[in-house]
Motif scaffolding. Structure first.
Motif, short mmCIF file in Angstrom:
data_model
loop_
_atom_site.label_atom_id
_atom_site.label_comp_id
_atom_site.label_asym_id
_atom_site.label_seq_id
_atom_site.Cartn_x
_atom_site.Cartn_y
_atom_site.Cartn_z
N LEU A 193 25.76 64.79 -16.27
CA LEU A 193 25.71 63.42 -16.12
C LEU A 193 24.48 62.84 -16.82
N LEU A 194 24.76 61.82 -17.35
CA LEU A 194 23.39 61.21 -17.89
C LEU A 194 22.95 60.19 -16.85
N LYS A 195 21.45 59.63 -16.92
CA LYS A 195 20.97 59.09 -15.94
C LYS A 195 20.08 58.06 -16.74
N VAL A 196 20.08 56.73 -16.30
CA VAL A 196 19.45 55.91 -17.07
C VAL A 196 18.22 55.76 -16.27
N VAL A 197 16.72 55.74 -16.96
CA VAL A 197 15.55 55.80 -16.27
C VAL A 197 14.67 54.77 -16.73
N ASP A 198 13.44 54.64 -16.27
CA ASP A 198 12.51 53.52 -16.57
C ASP A 198 12.76 52.18 -16.46
N PHE A 199 12.76 51.65 -15.27
CA PHE A 199 13.28 50.22 -15.00
C PHE A 199 11.90 49.33 -14.89
N GLY A 200 10.88 49.87 -15.54
CA GLY A 200 9.79 49.25 -15.66
C GLY A 200 9.61 47.63 -16.21
N THR A 201 10.61 47.60 -17.29
CA THR A 201 10.62 46.32 -17.94
C THR A 201 11.90 45.63 -17.33
N SER A 202 12.77 46.13 -16.52
CA SER A 202 13.84 45.60 -15.71
C SER A 202 13.64 44.45 -15.09
N LEU A 203 14.67 43.52 -14.86
CA LEU A 203 14.21 42.30 -14.13
C LEU A 203 15.70 41.91 -13.58
N ALA A 204 15.54 41.26 -12.04
CA ALA A 204 16.59 40.61 -11.50
C ALA A 204 16.64 39.33 -11.78
N TYR A 205 17.72 38.95 -12.70
CA TYR A 205 17.47 37.83 -13.46
C TYR A 205 18.41 36.58 -12.95
N ASP A 206 18.30 35.39 -13.11
CA ASP A 206 19.16 34.57 -12.84
C ASP A 206 20.09 34.19 -14.06
N PRO A 207 21.48 34.35 -13.71
CA PRO A 207 22.41 34.04 -14.85
C PRO A 207 22.51 32.69 -15.78
N ASN A 208 21.86 31.78 -14.87
CA ASN A 208 21.99 30.43 -15.51
C ASN A 208 20.68 29.97 -16.19
N VAL A 209 19.64 31.05 -16.35
CA VAL A 209 18.44 30.78 -16.82
C VAL A 209 18.02 31.97 -17.95
N LYS A 210 17.69 31.53 -19.28
CA LYS A 210 17.53 32.39 -19.94
C LYS A 210 15.97 33.03 -19.97
#
Length: 506
Positions: A193-210
């Protein structure tokens, strides 16, 4: 797990928002009925030396600007994991906030193609994020080793990456730094399996806001990110770049330095003219063009990419035989936890002690039922699965019963960990060795019994739980009334999952 050097990234702009992240500390559990353990609530946050629980191994697996990644061994169970170690002194406040944001986001994510977090420690000098250990290396290294992939291998690789991305986007999480260095192979075995890592730049975003932070890595960054006005489709651009590289071995936007590369990204023009593309199908090229569409409103979504004819045909669909599907659905149908502590402990065993092999067998069945590729099972998907196997007159009624028992976080759908907990072979997971390991993890002071305070420590991620609830949990199992749980009581509690009449068995 990722420990990329931040000098490879562009980072500036606002601080990450916590608008969409969950805060379990705000949850008040005042009755035992509300005590529903989920995968995210099992992640422990501890203050103090990690060396109390783990032995850190040399040499480091990787180093970055603010820290490093090492292997570590859990002392009580001898399980090997990975730990990302970040120096507080060397890390700016903004990066420390980003790290805490990464932990909060990883706690929420429950997907087989996303790195799993176990614990978060901090002491006076360091932060430590403990995750599952991936031993197969980076996708980046595999590309260098093989130069390019054939279309089938490329499609299989991209399908896994896009399934993780689709799951994130459906949960309003954007990664923002997808690249081959941040995608790891679980092991060196064929078909790992492949695993996506390093969520240091990830964000819980608001779909209505750029979003307006300019960050990412030059080769993979989307043009709209450079303009500081973008949405989650920036991840699809990055995936399009990865797809291009997998098929031909070089990036679509190249240059002698970062500035040159980003100027070419802004223009957004690329070609399939080199001889490397001579044998590549039109379907693959067409998908790349749709993923590297400069206008994000015209660019495909992750869901669209997963439904692309080339991706579906080239990657092939794992066919699950009916006996395997029937066994999994039967296990789910008969899954019942009689006591809340039994239920919570079972979820702990599944998350921490089930082997990759046991989970991967169930993953194929899960994915065959997950027809919309969102990483969860909706009611309608389960109904269709039951119709395939059973001649049940009313599958809707049966599925509703299952959801009542299995859907611990009451989301109206079944998450991956909930699926594994309900369908895994109970006899195998409740072996003598695993029960002893689990008890060791609960019995943190090694006294031979589990106290109310040790239960609090194990399930601290549940939030604000009334003291009376902890007492009720302990009393469910404390047959002799001595205020603590012995190994005999613990074992009998868990073996009732196999045989409800197992009370009194040794």
């Amino acid at each position: 797990m990722g420990c990329t050097n931040s000098q490879d990234k562009l980072v500036n702009g606002e601080q990450p928002s916590k608008k969409n992240t969950k805060d379990n500390s705000a949850v008040h559990i005042d009755t035992i009925e509300k005590f529903n353990v989920t995968s995210s609530s099992l992640v422990q946050e501890k203050y103090g030396k990690i060396s109390k629980d783990y032995q850190l191994l040399n040499p480091p697996l990787g180093k970055g600007a603010f820290g490093e990644v090492r292997k570590c061994v859990h002392k009580a169970t001898n399980l090997t994991r990975a730990v990302k170690i970040i120096s507080k002194a060397q890390t700016p406040k903004a990066e420390q906030d980003r790290l805490k944001q990464e932990v909060e986001i990883l706690k929420q994510l429950d997907h087989p193609n996303i790195i799993k977090i176990y614990e978060f420690y901090q002491d006076q000098k360091y932060f430590y994020i403990v995750t599952e250990l991936c031993t197969g290396g980076e996708l980046f290294d595999k590309i260098i080793e093989e130069r390019s992939f054939d279309e089938r291998k490329t499609a299989e690789t991209m399908r896994q990456i896009l399934q993780a991305v689709n799951y994130c986007h459906k949960n309003n999480i954007v990664h923002r730094d997808l690249k081959p260095e941040n995608i790891l192979y679980e092991s060196n075995k064929p078909g790992a399996l492949l695993k996506v890592v390093d969520f240091g730049t990830s964000l819980a975003y608001d779909p209505n806001v750029k979003m307006n932070q300019k960050l990412g890595t030059p080769y993979y960054i989307a043009p709209e990110v450079l303009s500081k006005k973008y949405d989650e489709k920036c991840d699809i651009w990055s995936c399009g770049v990865i797809l291009y590289i997998l098929l031909c071995g070089s990036p679509p936007f190249n240059g002698e330095n970062d500035e040159q590369i980003m100027n070419r990204v802004k223009i957004g023009k690329f070609s399939f003219d080199s001889e490397d593309w001579a044998g590549i199908s039109d379907g693959a090229k067409s998908l790349i063009a749709k993923m590297l569409e400069k206008d994000p409103t015209k660019r495909l979504s992750a869901q669209d990419v997963l439904n692309d004819p080339w991706l579906k045909q080239a990657s092939g669909i794992d066919v699950v035989d009916k006996p395997t599907l029937k066994r999994a659905l039967n296990n789910m149908q008969t899954f019942r936890a009689g006591k809340k502590l039994q239920e919570a402990t079972w979820m702990y065993l599944v998350n921490y002690l089930a082997s990759k092999e046991e989970k991967n067998e169930l993953l194929k069945v899960f994915q065959s039922l997950d027809t919309n590729n969102d990483g969860k099972l909706q009611r309608e998907e389960l109904i269709q699965g039951y119709k395939k196997i059973f001649n049940h007159p009313n599958p809707q009624e049966e599925v509703d019963k299952i959801l009542t028992v299995v859907d611990k976080n009451q989301s109206g759908e079944i998450d991956y960990s909930e699926w594994v907990a309900a369908t895994i072979n109970r006899e195998n997971l409740l072996s003598k060795q695993r029960l002893e390991l689990a008890f060791k993890m609960f019995d943190q002071d090694g006294s031979g019994t589990v106290t109310k305070d040790e239960l609090k420590q194990m399930f601290q991620g549940m939030g604000n739980v009334d003291d009376k609830v902890w007492k009720q949990l302990l009393n469910e199992v404390d047959d002799n009334g001595d205020g603590q749980i012995s190994y005999k009581e613990f074992k009998e509690m868990m073996l009732k999952l196999i045989d409800p009449s197992a009370a009194g068995s040794s």
